[in-house]
Motif scaffolding. Sequence first.
Motif, PDB file in Angstrom:
ATOM      1  N   SER A 191      -3.165  23.666 -32.018  1.00 21.22           N
ATOM      2  CA  SER A 191      -4.068  22.842 -31.223  1.00 21.22           C
ATOM      3  C   SER A 191      -5.429  23.518 -31.100  1.00 21.22           C
ATOM      4  O   SER A 191      -6.471  22.856 -31.127  1.00 21.22           O
ATOM      5  CB  SER A 191      -3.442  22.605 -29.848  1.00 21.22           C
ATOM      6  OG  SER A 191      -4.227  21.722 -29.100  1.00 21.22           O
ATOM      7  N   VAL A 196      -7.278  22.916 -34.289  1.00 22.19           N
ATOM      8  CA  VAL A 196      -7.732  21.523 -34.319  1.00 22.19           C
ATOM      9  C   VAL A 196      -8.965  21.358 -33.421  1.00 22.19           C
ATOM     10  O   VAL A 196      -9.957  20.732 -33.804  1.00 22.19           O
ATOM     11  CB  VAL A 196      -6.599  20.569 -33.868  1.00 22.19           C
ATOM     12  CG1 VAL A 196      -7.140  19.177 -33.591  1.00 22.19           C
ATOM     13  CG2 VAL A 196      -5.497  20.523 -34.921  1.00 22.19           C
ATOM     14  N   ASP A 217      -7.598  19.268 -39.485  1.00 21.10           N
ATOM     15  CA  ASP A 217      -7.609  17.850 -39.146  1.00 21.10           C
ATOM     16  C   ASP A 217      -6.382  17.540 -38.280  1.00 21.10           C
ATOM     17  O   ASP A 217      -5.274  17.990 -38.589  1.00 21.10           O
ATOM     18  CB  ASP A 217      -7.573  17.031 -40.446  1.00 21.10           C
ATOM     19  CG  ASP A 217      -7.483  15.546 -40.161  1.00 21.10           C
ATOM     20  OD1 ASP A 217      -8.519  14.970 -39.793  1.00 21.10           O
ATOM     21  OD2 ASP A 217      -6.377  14.982 -40.274  1.00 21.10           O
ATOM     22  N   PRO A 218      -6.570  16.791 -37.171  1.00 17.07           N
ATOM     23  CA  PRO A 218      -5.438  16.526 -36.269  1.00 17.07           C
ATOM     24  C   PRO A 218      -4.212  15.924 -36.973  1.00 17.07           C
ATOM     25  O   PRO A 218      -3.092  16.383 -36.775  1.00 17.07           O
ATOM     26  CB  PRO A 218      -6.011  15.527 -35.258  1.00 17.07           C
ATOM     27  CG  PRO A 218      -7.486  15.694 -35.310  1.00 17.07           C
ATOM     28  CD  PRO A 218      -7.820  16.184 -36.683  1.00 17.07           C
ATOM     29  N   THR A 219      -4.465  14.919 -37.817  1.00 14.52           N
ATOM     30  CA  THR A 219      -3.345  14.233 -38.468  1.00 14.52           C
ATOM     31  C   THR A 219      -2.615  15.168 -39.428  1.00 14.52           C
ATOM     32  O   THR A 219      -1.386  15.275 -39.413  1.00 14.52           O
ATOM     33  CB  THR A 219      -3.850  12.999 -39.241  1.00 14.52           C
ATOM     34  OG1 THR A 219      -4.605  12.186 -38.346  1.00 14.52           O
ATOM     35  CG2 THR A 219      -2.698  12.198 -39.793  1.00 14.52           C
ATOM     36  N   LYS A 220      -3.370  15.869 -40.258  1.00 17.22           N
ATOM     37  CA  LYS A 220      -2.752  16.752 -41.239  1.00 17.22           C
ATOM     38  C   LYS A 220      -1.990  17.885 -40.544  1.00 17.22           C
ATOM     39  O   LYS A 220      -0.858  18.209 -40.898  1.00 17.22           O
ATOM     40  CB  LYS A 220      -3.823  17.322 -42.176  1.00 17.22           C
ATOM     41  CG  LYS A 220      -3.215  18.096 -43.328  1.00 17.22           C
ATOM     42  CD  LYS A 220      -4.214  18.400 -44.421  1.00 17.22           C
ATOM     43  CE  LYS A 220      -3.556  19.128 -45.596  1.00 17.22           C
ATOM     44  NZ  LYS A 220      -2.543  20.090 -45.215  1.00 17.22           N
ATOM     45  N   ALA A 221      -2.615  18.469 -39.532  1.00 15.87           N
ATOM     46  CA  ALA A 221      -1.962  19.566 -38.806  1.00 15.87           C
ATOM     47  C   ALA A 221      -0.653  19.092 -38.184  1.00 15.87           C
ATOM     48  O   ALA A 221       0.351  19.813 -38.190  1.00 15.87           O
ATOM     49  CB  ALA A 221      -2.904  20.106 -37.721  1.00 15.87           C
ATOM     50  N   ALA A 222      -0.656  17.873 -37.678  1.00 14.41           N
ATOM     51  CA  ALA A 222       0.551  17.334 -37.038  1.00 14.41           C
ATOM     52  C   ALA A 222       1.668  17.151 -38.059  1.00 14.41           C
ATOM     53  O   ALA A 222       2.819  17.523 -37.816  1.00 14.41           O
ATOM     54  CB  ALA A 222       0.227  16.003 -36.360  1.00 14.41           C
ATOM     55  N   LEU A 223       1.325  16.594 -39.221  1.00 13.98           N
ATOM     56  CA  LEU A 223       2.354  16.370 -40.248  1.00 13.98           C
ATOM     57  C   LEU A 223       2.925  17.703 -40.723  1.00 13.98           C
ATOM     58  O   LEU A 223       4.139  17.854 -40.877  1.00 13.98           O
ATOM     59  CB  LEU A 223       1.763  15.586 -41.429  1.00 13.98           C
ATOM     60  CG  LEU A 223       1.418  14.127 -41.123  1.00 13.98           C
ATOM     61  CD1 LEU A 223       0.832  13.449 -42.345  1.00 13.98           C
ATOM     62  CD2 LEU A 223       2.658  13.369 -40.640  1.00 13.98           C
ATOM     63  N   PHE A 278       3.046  20.483 -39.058  1.00 14.26           N
ATOM     64  CA  PHE A 278       3.841  21.072 -37.976  1.00 14.26           C
ATOM     65  C   PHE A 278       5.240  20.471 -37.944  1.00 14.26           C
ATOM     66  O   PHE A 278       6.239  21.191 -37.894  1.00 14.26           O
ATOM     67  CB  PHE A 278       3.154  20.846 -36.628  1.00 14.26           C
ATOM     68  CG  PHE A 278       3.980  21.278 -35.454  1.00 14.26           C
ATOM     69  CD1 PHE A 278       4.072  22.623 -35.104  1.00 14.26           C
ATOM     70  CD2 PHE A 278       4.702  20.351 -34.723  1.00 14.26           C
ATOM     71  CE1 PHE A 278       4.858  23.025 -34.038  1.00 14.26           C
ATOM     72  CE2 PHE A 278       5.485  20.743 -33.652  1.00 14.26           C
ATOM     73  CZ  PHE A 278       5.557  22.082 -33.314  1.00 14.26           C
ATOM     74  N   VAL A 279       5.302  19.151 -38.000  1.00 11.63           N
ATOM     75  CA  VAL A 279       6.609  18.494 -37.888  1.00 11.63           C
ATOM     76  C   VAL A 279       7.465  18.781 -39.119  1.00 11.63           C
ATOM     77  O   VAL A 279       8.682  18.955 -39.011  1.00 11.63           O
ATOM     78  CB  VAL A 279       6.437  16.982 -37.650  1.00 11.63           C
ATOM     79  CG1 VAL A 279       7.768  16.252 -37.748  1.00 11.63           C
ATOM     80  CG2 VAL A 279       5.830  16.756 -36.273  1.00 11.63           C
TER      81      VAL A 279
END
Lengths: 326, 326
Positions: free
Chosen positions: B300, B303, B309-315, B317-318
């Motif tokens: 975070s 980001v 990028d928020p979206t890429k970092a989230a993908l 991470f998951v």
Amino acid sequence: MDIDKLAKGIVAGERRALARGITLVESSRADHREQATALLAALPKEHEALRIGLSGTPGVGKSTLIESFGMMLIGQGLRVAVLAIDPSSSRSGGSILGDKTRMDLLARERAAFIRPSPSQTHLGGVARRTREAVTLCEAAGFDVVLIETVGVGQSETVVAEMSDVFLLLLAPAGGDELQGVKRGIMEMADIIVVNKADGDLKPAASRTCADYAGALRLLRKRLQDPDGFPKAMMVSALEENGLSEAWAEVQTLAGWRKDHGFWQRTRAAQARYWFEQAVKHALLAQLEAPKAKAALAELSDLVAQGLEDPTKAALDFVAQLDRSLA
Amino acid sequence: MDIDKLAKGIVAGERRALARGITLVESSRADHREQATALLAALPKEHEALRIGLSGTPGVGKSTLIESFGMMLIGQGLRVAVLAIDPSSSRSGGSILGDKTRMDLLARERAAFIRPSPSQTHLGGVARRTREAVTLCEAAGFDVVLIETVGVGQSETVVAEMSDVFLLLLAPAGGDELQGVKRGIMEMADIIVVNKADGDLKPAASRTCADYAGALRLLRKRLQDPDGFPKAMMVSALEENGLSEAWAEVQTLAGWRKDHGFWQRTRAAQARYWFEQAVKHALLAQLEAPKAKAALAELSDLVAQGLEDPTKAALDFVAQLDRSLA
């Protein structure tokens, strides 16, 4: 699809590339999502547009205001993108910006780009896609990105989470009463704009403006506001009165926030917010994988027959969920 | 904690055991959640109470109605539990049922059990806990479980998802206009109850009742309704008029639904709904584990600084989230 080429086209300001990019981020197909993520990562982040959120219930004159306001900005040599978040679009097929003829002058301008609300998904999905579309518009060099939403439900919150400045548009009220605007929404507003200050409605607009100015004074002072903000003001989108004053206020506020570090701080907090939303979304998306779906359907049958407790079955399912299922 | 003993106490109708059980399902502590899940799984499911959902905005007289209605049912030898879902409780500390003195006659009855809304959590959490409390009240042998909510926002939907019969309580309207009740809420109602049909307000109540009866006739016929439902009727909780008629209507509707298979079908669909909600909740709860939290905080920060990028970092991470993190 050649993502690098698409990114270059967007940065070069090609309308078709921008439209294709937005279609890509709006798609829910897995391969499109992957390409969209790559596209977002590939775009330069240097150029910052002024992101203006605009909320108002149906009938307050949002389209007329956006058209007049947008035309004024274009007249000053600025490039303006208009996006929308319609929380009802999943059911009704979209009630705002669905029809470009609502803003037919603006729609014909080369310096303007109008995009209706993405549809066929829940508010969270609409919001995420619109936020990504904002990023694309910034990369495309737009100076102002207007994000419109209807003032019902929670869509204001998500628009405020992607805006630098948030405007609440109201119509003149009949009586001397506030229009049942929820406190939470008032607390989000940087500027309350009372529209239709023209003709017969002028006295009512003036009274409504004074009422809201009074109500705003009762709110707790926010760190990110200079003296005098949040404020209420009157405009007539129809007669194009007060628009340059509203623009001046927006610029004053944005400038102050930039000078005092709040602009970047807010954008950083917003990036965190969208990151967290995207993490949650990606986690829940695991449930859409075919194997997970089949396992869920089987358990759901047992729960429906009363053979399994919903809570216990859910905990067991998630405990067993691993990469092989997802 | 001895879960078997607690379960036995609840089934034996011990008030203290029931109160302790509800406190357990309301807790968010991980060990408590585990015990609560075990408790729910251990309870017998044979006894079904009549679950009545009741929604109404502040000021329509919900407490007075529940008190009068509850006292009448107790007079007929029935045992009545009253639960509440207050969507604002996380912020305000609860505005409904927070004060048992609101229903002081009912609160003193041995055949009644009143429990305020769980607080300090978001609506989804409040809803899940209340639904589990309903299960506990059923196991404790209550004949009627009344689930109260204030008619603002989405809390009606979650109450409807745990009710066999859903009542919408309204006050007489000033004019000949419908009271801005959202269509979605009207569509949930089985019976619209116009309260305060007493004194000066009687003509207005009568008009309001007729208006809503007319509006209900325009709604699409639902499979789960016999002829004449959904319907609108008048009561005076204050003068205790119309309450036995309302109870007769509730029983007619519930009986018809039982005879025609809709009772079990609805309960099965509701169990599926709560299972799906619990799965989502359990998935997202993985993010609360210390290691996951630390990893999220680190990402975070990147980001927020614009380095990811928020979206890429989230993908990413998951995709990397596995059992070792959770």
